[in-house]
Design an enzyme around this catalytic site. Structure first.
Site, PDB file in Angstrom:
ATOM      1  N   ASP A  70      47.387  38.049  46.063  1.00 20.72           N
ATOM      2  CA  ASP A  70      47.765  37.985  44.654  1.00 20.72           C
ATOM      3  C   ASP A  70      48.565  36.735  44.341  1.00 20.72           C
ATOM      4  O   ASP A  70      48.763  36.388  43.181  1.00 20.72           O
ATOM      5  CB  ASP A  70      48.604  39.213  44.273  1.00 20.72           C
ATOM      6  N   LYS A  87      37.839  47.018  42.511  1.00 21.15           N
ATOM      7  CA  LYS A  87      38.108  46.066  43.588  1.00 21.15           C
ATOM      8  C   LYS A  87      37.379  46.479  44.867  1.00 21.15           C
ATOM      9  O   LYS A  87      36.800  45.639  45.561  1.00 21.15           O
ATOM     10  CB  LYS A  87      39.617  45.946  43.820  1.00 21.15           C
ATOM     11  N   GLN A 115      48.963  47.521  44.209  1.00 17.98           N
ATOM     12  CA  GLN A 115      48.586  47.626  42.798  1.00 17.98           C
ATOM     13  C   GLN A 115      49.803  47.894  41.911  1.00 17.98           C
ATOM     14  O   GLN A 115      50.605  48.775  42.179  1.00 17.98           O
ATOM     15  CB  GLN A 115      47.561  48.757  42.623  1.00 17.98           C
TER      16      GLN A 115
END
Length: 288
Positions: A120, A53, A97
């Site tokens: 997200d 990422k 995460q």
């Protein structure tokens, strides 16, 4: 005739070029998009994802920070850090995460992220907006699947789309996004007694259950478009999807490979969400 194997690398390259251009335009105005990724603990797979990422952000001109916290980090310490990023004008996207250590309540942590920085699309506000069709964040993997379909010329409106799996991360939001595109949508899952009968009706079959080679040729309607979201690593160590690729490609009209398509598209949609969040912040001229 074998199915068209969808070229994920080509799609990702094209979309990232668009993101790079948008990020450059915002940066020229003094609004460089910024993403922070927080990882707690030493999960090896998570460490790889986080590195990928950060690399992807650098590739398209997004400012990024990675905060690696020890396994012993408390829930309150993590929430305090999130609050700091909520008020940081340089940060447009906050990603925590998964998985988190067992002593941390993941839902409680997500609830503390500013919905306008929830790239997200896990926050209840963004999930609700998705449900009612309001513009805003879209969950990265389902959003990536829609882009794959659109950019390969697959007609979605009026088609029967079947989603295999009902997770909050992929299955449910995938169904919502397909409905937005005017598909007729069915969801099948572990309690569906006649799964094969339903999947074989699908013009578009999206599979996201985390079971290697669950979907065989007999599950697929001839000419269907098959999108494999699964990522499994069986005993042989070879990354494979939820679809029996070799068998199904002889039945389908188009199919995504694993690895090399949905995975890279997911990270690409994370970048898209971050740049879009920066754009919205620049327009309102307030902290997002």
């Amino acid at each position: 005739m074998s199915a068209q194997v969808i070229n994920g690398k080509e799609l990702v390259s094209s979309i990232r070029e668009e993101i790079r251009s948008d990020a450059a335009a915002l940066t020229a105005q003094g609004n460089q998009p910024g993403l922070v990724v927080v990882i707690v603990g030493e999960d090896p797979a998570s460490q790889v994802y986080v590195r990928n990422k950060a690399k992807a952000c650098d590739d398209v001109g997004i400012y990024s920070e990675v905060h690696r916290l020890p396994e012993s980090t408390t829930q309150q310490e993590l929430i305090t850090l999130i609050h700091k990023f909520n008020s940081d004008n340089r940060i447009n996207g906050i990603l925590v995460q998964s998985p988190l250590p067992k002593h941390i309540d993941e839902e409680a942590v997500v609830d503390e992220i500013d919905p306008l920085k929830d790239v997200d699309c896990f926050h209840p506000v963004n999930v609700g907006n998705l449900m009612i069709g309001k513009d805003g964040m879209k969950p990265c993997t389902p959003h990536g699947v829609i882009e794959i379909l659109k950019r390969t010329g697959v007609e979605i409106a009026g088609k029967h789309a079947v989603v295999v799996g009902r997770s909050n991360i992929v299955g449910k939001p995938m169904a919502m996004l397909l409905l937005r595109e005017h598909a007729t949508v069915s969801i099948v899952h572990s309690r569906t007694p006649n799964m094969e009968e339903i999947t074989k009706q699908a013009d578009i079959l999206v599979v996201a259950v985390g079971k290697a080679h669950l979907i065989k040729a007999q599950h697929v309607k001839p000419g269907a478009v098959v999108i494999d979201v699964g990522m499994n690593r069986p005993a042989d160590g070879k990354l494979t999807g939820d679809v029996d690729f070799e068998a199904v490609k002889e039945i389908a009209s188009a199919i995504t490979p694993v690895p090399g398509c949905v995975g890279p598209m997911t990270i690409t949609m994370l970048l898209r969400n971050t740049v879009d969040a920066a754009g919205r912040a620049a327009k309102t001229n307030v902290s997002v």
